[in-house]
Design a protein around this motif. Structure first.
Motif, mmCIF file in Angstrom:
data_model
loop_
_atom_site.group_PDB
_atom_site.id
_atom_site.type_symbol
_atom_site.label_atom_id
_atom_site.label_comp_id
_atom_site.label_asym_id
_atom_site.label_seq_id
_atom_site.Cartn_x
_atom_site.Cartn_y
_atom_site.Cartn_z
ATOM 1 N N ILE A 96 -4.640 0.478 101.534
ATOM 2 C CA ILE A 96 -5.532 1.184 102.454
ATOM 3 C C ILE A 96 -4.678 1.581 103.648
ATOM 4 N N GLY A 97 -4.698 2.864 103.987
ATOM 5 C CA GLY A 97 -3.949 3.344 105.139
ATOM 6 C C GLY A 97 -4.883 3.672 106.288
ATOM 7 N N ARG A 98 -4.565 3.169 107.483
ATOM 8 C CA ARG A 98 -5.405 3.424 108.657
ATOM 9 C C ARG A 98 -4.669 4.322 109.641
ATOM 10 N N SER A 99 -5.314 5.413 110.006
ATOM 11 C CA SER A 99 -4.744 6.374 110.939
ATOM 12 C C SER A 99 -5.355 6.197 112.325
ATOM 13 N N LEU A 100 -4.668 6.723 113.324
ATOM 14 C CA LEU A 100 -5.232 6.772 114.667
ATOM 15 C C LEU A 100 -6.226 7.912 114.814
ATOM 16 N N ASP A 101 -6.256 8.788 113.839
ATOM 17 C CA ASP A 101 -7.192 9.919 113.830
ATOM 18 C C ASP A 101 -8.576 9.416 113.447
ATOM 19 N N ALA A 102 -9.521 9.486 114.372
ATOM 20 C CA ALA A 102 -10.861 8.941 114.133
ATOM 21 C C ALA A 102 -11.586 9.664 113.004
ATOM 22 N N GLU A 103 -11.274 10.922 112.762
ATOM 23 C CA GLU A 103 -11.982 11.685 111.735
ATOM 24 C C GLU A 103 -11.491 11.354 110.329
ATOM 25 N N ARG A 104 -10.270 10.897 110.207
ATOM 26 C CA ARG A 104 -9.720 10.517 108.898
ATOM 27 C C ARG A 104 -9.109 9.129 109.018
ATOM 28 N N ARG A 105 -9.942 8.194 109.474
ATOM 29 C CA ARG A 105 -9.430 6.875 109.850
ATOM 30 C C ARG A 105 -8.851 6.119 108.670
ATOM 31 N N TYR A 106 -9.593 6.053 107.564
ATOM 32 C CA TYR A 106 -9.119 5.275 106.418
ATOM 33 C C TYR A 106 -8.855 6.175 105.214
ATOM 34 N N LEU A 107 -7.779 5.863 104.517
ATOM 35 C CA LEU A 107 -7.413 6.551 103.289
ATOM 36 C C LEU A 107 -7.075 5.487 102.254
ATOM 37 N N ASN A 108 -7.740 5.535 101.122
ATOM 38 C CA ASN A 108 -7.523 4.559 100.066
ATOM 39 C C ASN A 108 -6.700 5.148 98.941
ATOM 40 N N SER A 109 -5.916 4.303 98.303
ATOM 41 C CA SER A 109 -5.171 4.746 97.135
ATOM 42 C C SER A 109 -6.120 5.349 96.112
ATOM 43 N N PRO A 110 -5.698 6.393 95.424
ATOM 44 C CA PRO A 110 -6.536 6.932 94.349
ATOM 45 C C PRO A 110 -6.589 5.959 93.174
ATOM 46 N N GLN A 111 -7.534 6.170 92.297
ATOM 47 C CA GLN A 111 -7.667 5.296 91.132
ATOM 48 C C GLN A 111 -6.443 5.393 90.233
ATOM 49 N N THR A 112 -6.001 4.251 89.738
ATOM 50 C CA THR A 112 -4.867 4.169 88.815
ATOM 51 C C THR A 112 -5.244 3.213 87.690
ATOM 52 N N PRO A 113 -4.389 3.084 86.688
ATOM 53 C CA PRO A 113 -4.696 2.136 85.618
ATOM 54 C C PRO A 113 -4.849 0.685 86.076
ATOM 55 N N ILE A 114 -4.291 0.327 87.244
ATOM 56 C CA ILE A 114 -4.408 -1.059 87.716
ATOM 57 C C ILE A 114 -5.314 -1.194 88.938
ATOM 58 N N TYR A 115 -5.904 -0.095 89.391
ATOM 59 C CA TYR A 115 -6.734 -0.147 90.602
ATOM 60 C C TYR A 115 -7.946 0.759 90.462
ATOM 61 N N ARG A 116 -9.113 0.149 90.591
ATOM 62 C CA ARG A 116 -10.375 0.889 90.598
ATOM 63 C C ARG A 116 -11.188 0.416 91.796
ATOM 64 N N LYS A 117 -11.538 1.359 92.644
ATOM 65 C CA LYS A 117 -12.234 1.009 93.886
ATOM 66 C C LYS A 117 -13.522 0.235 93.631
ATOM 67 N N ARG A 118 -14.237 0.606 92.600
ATOM 68 C CA ARG A 118 -15.538 -0.004 92.323
ATOM 69 C C ARG A 118 -15.422 -1.414 91.767
ATOM 70 N N GLN A 119 -14.193 -1.866 91.526
ATOM 71 C CA GLN A 119 -13.987 -3.195 90.981
ATOM 72 C C GLN A 119 -13.080 -4.050 91.859
ATOM 73 N N THR A 120 -12.743 -3.550 93.038
ATOM 74 C CA THR A 120 -11.750 -4.213 93.870
ATOM 75 C C THR A 120 -12.274 -4.419 95.287
ATOM 76 N N LEU A 121 -11.941 -5.547 95.852
ATOM 77 C CA LEU A 121 -12.275 -5.853 97.245
ATOM 78 C C LEU A 121 -11.012 -6.250 97.990
#
Length: 351
Positions: free
Chosen positions: A102-127
């Protein structure tokens, strides 16, 4: 190949950390160098291909780098870094393996950016923070990584912060938790604004029949990380331990609030009663008595009237053949065919 790439990316981000704005910024927020090291927080340089070139130099192919989600193709076909000029929080699996960021920017409008889905990472299954769970912990689910870290740093009564990775809470997340520990209680500490409360209320069916689910009631302009920064760890610990309410409260409140502008009229109160009755009818048995009492108090009906409304909803669902499947939050229910046409439908007018 994807795991070694993510491990090397984490090392690269850590190496860039000390010369960036990240250490000072996080220290001002109350997260000192010790906390930053413990959570392996790094920095992604602002250059277009800093990480990509570094990984190439380590022998990783462009195909592997792109597949990892750490780089993307431009319209011209050039491979560039996915994360740039961001504080980097590694997302780890239960065993501590880094699988995304997870990347956090100082830009309030695009504060957080998450890695896209890959074979080892799925947002809906990860905390985020899953690797910090212990068998006797109480998970506190938050919206962002700094919120999760703040919760864990309070040290309050075994509370461990977790964060969603740019998606809504799902049944897969709950399954991950139940595989990680003997889940008896969970606390939701979403932002105190209306979207945060609505998201918490929608999560109720996910925990029904699995564990006790509570919610922390924050004011509209606050989140756990902000409280940690402004008021200190002790204040956040107090809120997390003393200002929780059953998650079912939020479900009923949301059902009634749909009618807020018409509650001064009898028709509005009846509509709210049926809306709340439908919500209570879909709840776990241990939540029903409290919610009937709350609905009666909020709408000015006696307990018998509210109980009848709830029972009527249960009867309708039985007749319709859709019980005991949980009712989707916010759904409306109509009486099955064959009922007395003079009876009021449970589908009220839109307020």
């Amino acid at each position: 190949m994807l795991i070694p790439i993510n491990q090397q990316a984490e090392r690269f981000f850590l190496a860039c950390h000390s010369s960036s704005w990240v250490p000072g910024y996080l220290a001002e927020r109350g997260f000192d160098r010790s906390a930053q090291r413990a959570w392996h927080i790094g920095y992604a340089p602002s250059e277009w291909r800093a990480l990509t070139n570094h990984l190439r130099g380590l022998g990783f192919s462009e195909t592997a780098i792109e597949s990892s989600g750490l780089a993307r193709r431009t319209s011209r076909g050039t491979l560039i870094d996915f994360f740039r000029d961001r504080a980097m929080f590694p997302i780890k699996s239960h065993d501590g393996t880094t699988i995304a960021f997870i990347g956090r920017s100082l830009d309030a409008e695009r504060r957080y950016l998450n890695s896209p889905q890959t074979p080892i990472y799925r947002k809906r299954q990860t905390l985020f923070g899953l690797h910090t769970l212990t068998p006797d912990t109480i998970p506190v689910i938050t919206e962002g990584p700094l919120d999760a870290i703040a919760v864990t740093l309070t040290g309050g009564e075994g509370l461990t912060g977790l964060a969603l990775c740019g998606t809504a809470l799902t049944a897969d997340h709950v399954r991950v938790l139940t595989r990680s520990l003997d889940l008896s209680r969970v606390v939701l500490a979403f932002d105190g604004d209306q979207p945060g409360r609505a998201a918490a209320a929608r999560s109720y069916p996910l925990f029904k029949g699995i564990c006790t689910a509570d919610a922390v009631m924050l004011s509209a302009d606050r989140d756990p990380a902000g409280i940690f920064t402004e008021d200190g760890p002790a204040a956040l610990a107090t809120i997390l331990t003393e200002q929780t309410r059953p998650l079912a409260d939020l479900v009923v409140d949301a059902a009634i609030d749909r009618w807020q502008r018409s509650l001064e009229y009898a028709e509005g109160r009846v509509g709210a009663l049926h809306s709340a009755g439908a919500a209570v009818a879909a709840m776990a048995p241990h939540d029903v008595a409290r919610q009937i009492a709350r609905v009666a108090e909020r709408l000015g009906f006696d307990h018998a009237t509210v109980t009848e409304a709830v029972t009527d909803c249960v009867t309708s669902r039985l007749a319709g053949g859709d019980f005991p499947a949980p009712l989707a939050f916010g759904a409306t229910i109509t009486r099955p065919k064959g009922r007395n046409p003079n009876e009021r439908s449970l589908r009220g007018p839109t307020p």
